[in-house]
Design an enzyme around this catalytic site. Structure first.
Site, PDB file in Angstrom:
ATOM      1  N   ARG A 265      77.046  65.146  20.497  1.00 43.74           N
ATOM      2  CA  ARG A 265      75.836  64.415  20.842  1.00 43.74           C
ATOM      3  C   ARG A 265      74.625  65.124  20.239  1.00 43.74           C
ATOM      4  NH1 ARG A 265      78.834  64.416  25.743  1.00 43.74           N
ATOM      5  NH2 ARG A 265      79.361  62.311  26.478  1.00 43.74           N
ATOM      6  N   LYS A 290      76.790  65.830  29.082  1.00 41.93           N
ATOM      7  CA  LYS A 290      77.048  64.976  30.243  1.00 41.93           C
ATOM      8  C   LYS A 290      78.044  65.576  31.221  1.00 41.93           C
ATOM      9  CE  LYS A 290      75.491  60.537  28.596  1.00 41.93           C
ATOM     10  NZ  LYS A 290      75.725  59.090  28.568  1.00 41.93           N
ATOM     11  N   HIS A 360      75.028  58.578  17.151  1.00 43.74           N
ATOM     12  CA  HIS A 360      76.130  58.027  17.931  1.00 43.74           C
ATOM     13  C   HIS A 360      77.089  57.215  17.060  1.00 43.74           C
ATOM     14  CE1 HIS A 360      75.911  59.221  22.029  1.00 43.74           C
ATOM     15  NE2 HIS A 360      76.572  58.181  22.462  1.00 43.74           N
ATOM     16  N   ARG A 363      79.537  59.537  15.928  1.00 43.68           N
ATOM     17  CA  ARG A 363      80.414  59.901  17.049  1.00 43.68           C
ATOM     18  C   ARG A 363      81.548  58.885  17.168  1.00 43.68           C
ATOM     19  NH1 ARG A 363      80.273  62.971  21.744  1.00 43.68           N
ATOM     20  NH2 ARG A 363      80.653  61.900  23.713  1.00 43.68           N
ATOM     21  N   HIS A 386      84.330  63.660  27.217  1.00 42.50           N
ATOM     22  CA  HIS A 386      84.452  62.570  28.188  1.00 42.50           C
ATOM     23  C   HIS A 386      85.650  62.815  29.100  1.00 42.50           C
ATOM     24  CE1 HIS A 386      81.445  59.501  27.516  1.00 42.50           C
ATOM     25  NE2 HIS A 386      81.574  59.632  26.224  1.00 42.50           N
ATOM     26  N   TYR A 395      84.668  54.290  22.449  1.00 45.42           N
ATOM     27  CA  TYR A 395      84.290  54.991  21.227  1.00 45.42           C
ATOM     28  C   TYR A 395      85.269  54.713  20.089  1.00 45.42           C
ATOM     29  CZ  TYR A 395      80.383  57.680  22.962  1.00 45.42           C
ATOM     30  OH  TYR A 395      79.151  58.038  23.426  1.00 45.42           O
TER      31      TYR A 395
END
Length: 415
Positions: A265, A290, A360, A363, A386, A395
């Site tokens: 990120r 996150k 992103h 990503r 995640h 994703y």
């Protein structure tokens, strides 16, 4: 101190005779510590003489931005009428930059205070609640606060108290933003933020009970706003397009390789420090945005080569310990907005066409590449930071449930 910049007796006398010599030398010492070049310092210090003269500074005082702008306009007029001034197109802007930088260093730049929003205290309490009690990431807190603040600024013209705010006000605000250009995804996220805010407001007695549950978000169809990242071929094309020995090119290549290989990120790349890299063990540490915590990654050769090339040839020598710093002094960490701009501009320059052009998108490309290489969803989730496999499916552009139902295959090895 001035002898480090000026050799001619005339130049030294000119600077020593100008007002506020001590204050200018303190500023010089700080810029030298930050690694500012001699040429840049000579230009800046020549301009500070005119700053002190036009602002009539015999001693430091608070100066407003408006006063600096008026002085800059006078200086620009003088330069335009000066036959010895060969270039005056940037006279005013450089004067403003020099004045603000110097006065800000000494704490004398008077900043106009924006009036505080009526519901600023409630918004601050909401931010603390999300951070301290819910444990949300700084990015999530910032996003919820930004969207909620837009509504509170809009609604304060109608109501002096949150008790008077109605669901109809929320619906009207969301409809207005939709008509102004927000897409359904943005409106839906704003509705979620407002629902969270008013749930908290209910516990504090700021609004009517049951208010939050009546806030409706527009329907978002599954994968309607699915970001489309580049293919592996397009990623290679993107990296090949970043050429040249310039500082900007070497820094950009190192940034893009981290995004494409590890799917990091923006905040994770922005926070990387020099101490996070163990060159002997060939690993580096990432602090996840996150899920929290840190994770060690093996340092792939092409990534290590790009970062070392940047460190040796392009990164300024400065006190800042972050890996990526600004190209010009004062040197400071590169922020997430700069990382987005760097990525987006390079994608457009490479003439790659897909829906989203920020970090992103790379990503997503990383997740798809790992899946094609046979990585399990858990392994991909570990790389991307995640916990939920459904997030990994998004994703990698795969609907796990649909894959189970349509293909009717055993996903045990994949998961």
């Amino acid at each position: 101190m001035l002898e480090t910049l000026f050799e001619r007796a005339f130049s030294l006398k000119r600077h020593r005779d100008a007002p506020l010599l001590k204050e200018r030398e303190e500023f010089l010492r700080r810029l030298l510590q930050q690694g500012t070049s001699r040429a840049a310092l000579r230009n800046l210090f020549g301009e500070l003489i005119h700053v002190a003269r036009l602002l009539r500074l015999q001693q430091l005082r608070d100066v407003s931005a408006e006063e600096i702008q008026r002085a800059a306009r006078r200086w620009a007029r003088q330069q335009r009428s000066n036959p010895k001034a060969h270039s005056h197109g940037n006279t005013a802007s450089f004067f403003i930059y020099a004045a603000k930088t110097w006065l800000r260093f000494h704490g004398c730049l008077k900043v106009r205070r924006t009036p505080q929003m009526r519901f600023a205290d409630q918004l601050g309490d909401f931010a603390r609640y999300m951070t301290e009690e819910q444990g949300l990431s700084p990015q999530s807190v910032r996003s919820h606060c930004w969207k909620t603040s837009k509504f509170l600024v809009w609604v304060e013209e109608r109501h002096r108290s949150l008790v008077r705010v109605s669901v109809e006000d929320v619906d009207e605000f969301l409809a207005m933003k939709g008509a102004a250009g927000w897409n359904r995804k943005s409106v839906s996220v704003a509705a979620q933020a407002l629902r969270a805010f008013f749930r908290y407001a209910q516990t504090r007695g700021w609004c009517a009970t049951g208010f939050a549950k009546n806030i409706q978000a527009p329907r978002i169809y599954r994968y309607e706003d699915l970001p489309e990242g580049p293919t592996g071929k397009e990623v290679r094309r993107l990296l090949r397009s970043v050429k040249g020995p310039s500082q900007a090119a070497l820094r950009t290549r190192a940034i893009l390789i981290l995004f494409t290989v590890y799917g990091l990120r923006s905040g994770e790349v922005s926070r990387l420090q020099l101490s996070d890299f163990d060159w002997r063990e060939e690993v580096f540490v990432v602090n996840h945005s996150k899920k929290g915590g840190s994770q060690r990654f093996p340092l792939q050769r092409e990534v290590g080569d790009a970062i070392l090339h940047y460190l040796r040839e392009a990164r300024p020598r400065c006190a800042c310990r972050h890996l990526f710093v600004t190209l010009h002094p004062p040197y400071r960490p590169v922020g997430t907005s700069t990382l987005w701009s760097v990525t987006s501009s390079r994608i457009k320059a490479a003439r790659l066409r897909f829906r989203h052009t920020g970090p992103h998108s790379l990503r997503h490309a990383c997740a798809t590449r790992l899946l094609q290489e046979g990585a399990s969803f858990k392994e991909i989730g570990d790389v991307l930071g995640h916990r939920a496999l459904e997030s990994v499916g998004i994703y990698a552009k795969i609907d796990l449930n649909a894959l189970r139902l349509v293909a009717n295959v055993d996903l045990g090895g994949l998961l």
